[in-house]
Design an enzyme around this catalytic site. Structure first.
Site, mmCIF file in Angstrom:
data_model
loop_
_atom_site.group_PDB
_atom_site.id
_atom_site.type_symbol
_atom_site.label_atom_id
_atom_site.label_comp_id
_atom_site.label_asym_id
_atom_site.label_seq_id
_atom_site.Cartn_x
_atom_site.Cartn_y
_atom_site.Cartn_z
ATOM 1 N N CYS A 130 0.820 -1.391 0.069
ATOM 2 C CA CYS A 130 -0.228 0.061 -0.054
ATOM 3 C C CYS A 130 0.692 1.309 0.001
ATOM 4 O O CYS A 130 1.758 1.297 0.793
ATOM 5 C CB CYS A 130 -1.157 0.123 1.121
ATOM 6 S SG CYS A 130 -2.031 1.702 1.198
ATOM 7 N N LYS A 164 0.797 -9.402 -2.792
ATOM 8 C CA LYS A 164 0.574 -8.301 -3.797
ATOM 9 C C LYS A 164 1.803 -7.346 -3.654
ATOM 10 O O LYS A 164 2.173 -6.827 -2.683
ATOM 11 C CB LYS A 164 -0.597 -7.580 -3.430
ATOM 12 C CG LYS A 164 -0.879 -6.267 -4.102
ATOM 13 C CD LYS A 164 -2.087 -6.473 -4.849
ATOM 14 C CE LYS A 164 -2.258 -5.285 -5.636
ATOM 15 N NZ LYS A 164 -3.901 -5.042 -5.197
ATOM 16 N N GLY A 216 -4.891 3.156 -13.151
ATOM 17 C CA GLY A 216 -5.689 3.486 -14.409
ATOM 18 C C GLY A 216 -4.796 3.575 -15.713
ATOM 19 O O GLY A 216 -3.524 2.939 -15.562
HETATM 20 O O1 RRO Z 1 -6.262 2.167 0.961
HETATM 21 C C1 RRO Z 1 -5.665 2.418 0.279
HETATM 22 O O2 RRO Z 1 -5.197 3.733 0.194
HETATM 23 C C2 RRO Z 1 -4.855 1.682 -0.897
HETATM 24 C C3 RRO Z 1 -4.365 0.578 -0.532
HETATM 25 BR BR1 RRO Z 1 -4.635 -0.473 1.109
HETATM 26 C C4 RRO Z 1 -3.380 -0.209 -1.601
HETATM 27 O O3 RRO Z 1 -3.130 -1.209 -1.604
HETATM 28 N N1 RRO Z 1 -3.468 0.568 -2.744
HETATM 29 C C5 RRO Z 1 -3.718 1.782 -2.922
HETATM 30 O O4 RRO Z 1 -3.710 2.366 -4.111
HETATM 31 N N2 RRO Z 1 -4.371 2.331 -1.989
#
Ligand code: RRO
Length: 312
Positions: A130, A164, A216
Site C-alpha cells: 500500500c 501483492k 488506471g
Molecule cells: O487504502 C488505500 O489507500 C490503498 C491501498 Br490499502 C492499496 O493497497 N493501494 C492503494 O492504491 N490504496
C-alpha cells in the site's frame, strides 16, 4: 475452468483489491448481481487487525489519464470483517480471496491465522504494497524483509498465499523471487504507483494524505513491463493488473506471463467491466495463459501481429 493455485476459476478476470465493493454493489443492483457477477473470484478490500478510519479527505484526484487515491485503508478491522463482511461476501457466487495487511509481522501473523481458519475464504492476499501507509510499503520493497515475513506467516495456513507486490521498488522481480522461495503460491502486481497532485490554487498537496497511488491507463505500460520481468524469474502464477480496460489489455498481460488479470480503476467507470472484458477475451480465444512466458520482444511481436492498434 482455469486452475489458479488449486482454485477453479470460470474465467481469468478478477477484481483488484479495493476497487469493487461487492456488498455495496448488491445493495445498489440487488441480487441480480449474483446472476452476472463481474469477476471469477472476489478479492476483498484490505483489512487490518484493528479498525482504521482511513486518511483525511480529499481521498481522490482524477488525473488526466488515471486516478490518484489516498484512501488509507479504512476498514472495520479483523473482528468487524469476520462478523459483518465475511457472511455477506460468503454469499457471492465466486471464490473469496481476503486481502490483509499488518504493520508488524505479528499483526500479519494474527490476520493470516484467523482468516486462514475460515472455510469461506479460498485464499489470502498479503498486501505488502500500500503506497498510502508507511509500514505497508517497506516490507514489500525489500526482498529480505519480505522473506522474513513469509517465513513467519507461511506455516500458519494451508490456504494459498498471494503476495501483492509494489511497483515502488528498485527490483520487483527480486521481491517476487523472495516470495516464491519462501512459499508464496502466487504473486499479484502492480499495486498503485506513488504519486502526488497539487491543489488547484497551488497551495499544497490536494490529497489529505499528501501523496497517493496512481492507477488506471497511465500505469498500464508499467504493469506490462513489471509482469513480464516477474514472469521471467518465477514459476508461480501471476495476477497481472494495472490499467486494464479492455480484453486486448488483459490479453497483453496474459501474453507476457500472467495467469489471471485483475480489473481495478475501470470498474469505477463501468461496474460491469469485469464481465465485459471476460466475454470479449473468450472471443479473442486466449482464456488460458501460454505455458512458457514470453520475453518482452516475443510478446511485442505477438501484440503487433494480433492487435489492430497496438498503441491503444
Ligand atoms: O487504502 C488505500 O489507500 C490503498 C491501498 Br490499502 C492499496 O493497497 N493501494 C492503494 O492504491 N490504496
Amino acid at each position: 475452468m482455469l486452475d489458479f493455485c488449486g482454485i477453479a476459476l470460470a474465467h481469468p478476470i478478477v477484481n483488484g483489491s479495493g476497487t469493487f465493493d461487492a456488498i455495496a454493489a448488491r445493495r445498489a443492483f440487488g441480487d441480480e448481481l449474483l446472476d452476472a457477477f463481474p469477476f471469477s473470484a472476489f478479492v476483498s478490500k484490505t483489512i487490518t487487525l484493528r479498525p482504521r478510519a482511513g486518511n483525511p479527505p480529499p481521498r481522490l484526484w482524477e488525473a488526466q489519464t488515471g486516478l490518484i487515491n489516498s484512501i488509507g485503508l479504512p476498514n472495520r478491522g479483523l473482528r468487524g470483517y469476520l462478523e459483518h463482511d465475511l457472511p455477506e461476501l460468503a454469499r457471492l457466487p465466486v471464490p473469496l480471496i481476503t486481502n490483509v495487511m499488518g504493520s508488524t509481522e505479528a499483526e500479519v501473523a494474527e490476520l493470516v491465522e484467523a482468516i486462514g481458519a475460515r472455510p469461506e475464504v479460498a485464499a489470502i492476499e498479503l498486501n505488502v504494497s500500500c503506497p498510502n501507509v508507511r509500514t505497508g510499503l517497506d516490507i514489500g520493497a525489500n526482498p529480505e524483509s519480505l522473506a522474513a515475513l513469509m517465513r513467519a506467516v507461511r506455516p500458519l495456513t494451508g490456504k494459498p498465499l498471494i503476495v501483492k507486490l509494489t511497483p515502488n521498488s528498485a527490483d520487483v522481480a527480486a521481491v517476487a523471487v523472495a516470495a516464491e522461495a519462501e512459499g508464496a503460491d502466487a504473486v499479484s502486481l502492480i499495486n498503485t504507483i506513488r504519486a502526488m497532485a497539487l491543489a488547484p490554487a497551488g497551495s499544497g498537496p490536494w490529497l489529505g494524505g499528501g501523496t497517493g497511488g496512481l492507477s488506471g491507463p497511465a500505469i498500464r505500460a508499467v504493469a506490462l513491463a513489471q509482469v513480464a520481468a516477474v514472469a521471467r524469474r518465477v514459476a508461480i502464477p501471476i495476477v497481472g493488473m494495472g490499467g486494464v480496460a479492455t480484453a486486448e489489455h488483459a490479453k497483453h498481460l496474459l501474453l507476457v506471463g500472467a495467469t489471471v488479470v485483475a480489473v481495478g480503476t475501470e470498474s469505477f467507470r463501468d461496474p460491469a467491466a469485469g464481465n465485459r472484458i471476460a466475454e470479449a477475451l473468450k472471443s479473442l480465444q486466449i482464456a488460458e495463459s501460454p505455458s512458457t512466458p514470453m520475453n518482452e520482444s516475443e510478446a511485442l511481436v505477438e501484440v503487433d501481429v494480433n492487435s489492430s492498434n497496438p498503441r491503444n
